[in-house]
Design an enzyme around this catalytic site. Structure first.
Site, PDB file in Angstrom:
ATOM      1  N   ALA A  62       0.956  -1.019  -0.447  1.00  0.00           N
ATOM      2  CA  ALA A  62      -0.135   0.163  -0.175  1.00  0.00           C
ATOM      3  C   ALA A  62       0.941   1.640   0.118  1.00  0.00           C
ATOM      4  O   ALA A  62       1.605   1.173   0.288  1.00  0.00           O
ATOM      5  CB  ALA A  62      -1.026   0.167   0.807  1.00  0.00           C
ATOM      6  N   PRO A  63       0.060   2.208  -0.864  1.00  0.00           N
ATOM      7  CA  PRO A  63       1.156   3.753  -0.184  1.00  0.00           C
ATOM      8  C   PRO A  63       1.223   4.353   0.658  1.00  0.00           C
ATOM      9  O   PRO A  63       1.992   4.359   1.272  1.00  0.00           O
ATOM     10  CB  PRO A  63       0.314   4.608  -0.774  1.00  0.00           C
ATOM     11  N   ALA A  64       0.613   3.563   1.664  1.00  0.00           N
ATOM     12  CA  ALA A  64       0.908   3.879   2.998  1.00  0.00           C
ATOM     13  C   ALA A  64       1.657   3.292   4.008  1.00  0.00           C
ATOM     14  O   ALA A  64       1.752   3.298   5.023  1.00  0.00           O
ATOM     15  CB  ALA A  64      -1.310   3.812   4.143  1.00  0.00           C
ATOM     16  N   TYR A  65       1.994   2.314   3.705  1.00  0.00           N
ATOM     17  CA  TYR A  65       3.371   1.498   3.496  1.00  0.00           C
ATOM     18  C   TYR A  65       5.181   2.043   3.565  1.00  0.00           C
ATOM     19  O   TYR A  65       5.137   1.126   3.434  1.00  0.00           O
ATOM     20  CB  TYR A  65       3.333  -0.145   3.354  1.00  0.00           C
ATOM     21  N   GLY A  66       4.657   3.291   4.006  1.00  0.00           N
ATOM     22  CA  GLY A  66       6.117   3.753   3.190  1.00  0.00           C
ATOM     23  C   GLY A  66       6.949   4.090   2.205  1.00  0.00           C
ATOM     24  O   GLY A  66       6.090   4.127   0.966  1.00  0.00           O
TER      25      GLY A  66
END
Length: 123
Positions: A62-66
């Site tokens: 995910a984009p939220a995973y850095g």
């Protein structure tokens, strides 16, 4: 008994176990009891190879995973052997999350994920 399962009514065969990749790129603002160090490229490459050898073909990112997507794109070999899933909506920038589920941001997020993952399709 096969380790691979049909994904819904598609022809996609996915392993019963998947490989989550949050720890490939993010160690801030995550709900883990202990802090951890993000593994180096060689460790991630070895983990991907070992997962593949064990029959795991599903990777979640995910984009939220850095910078997880970028690392997967750079380190994953044999794209055709993997089922890749990513997400939209949450962004993690400068150690903070923000959310945007608008149509425009969804399109931007998917296009950016394709570039980061160095692929022309998402499963």
């Amino acid at each position: 008994m096969s380790f691979l399962r049909a994904m819904g009514s598609t022809n996609i065969k996915v392993s019963a176990l998947g490989l989550g990749s949050v720890k490939f790129g993010r160690n801030q603002g995550v709900k883990y009891p202990n802090s951890f160090t993000i593994p180096d490229d060689n460790s991630v490459r070895n983990l991907l190879a070992q997962a593949n050898e064990l029959g795991i073909n599903f990777i979640d990112t995910a984009p939220a995973y850095g910078n997880s997507e970028e690392r997967i794109g750079a380190l994953l070999t044999k794209r055709q052997d993997w089922i890749i899933s990513t997400k939209i909506g949450e962004e993690f920038i400068d150690a903070e999350s923000f959310f945007d589920f608008s149509a425009a941001h969804t399109q931007l997020s998917v296009e950016r994920s394709l570039k980061r993952l160095k692929t022309d399709y998402l499963d």
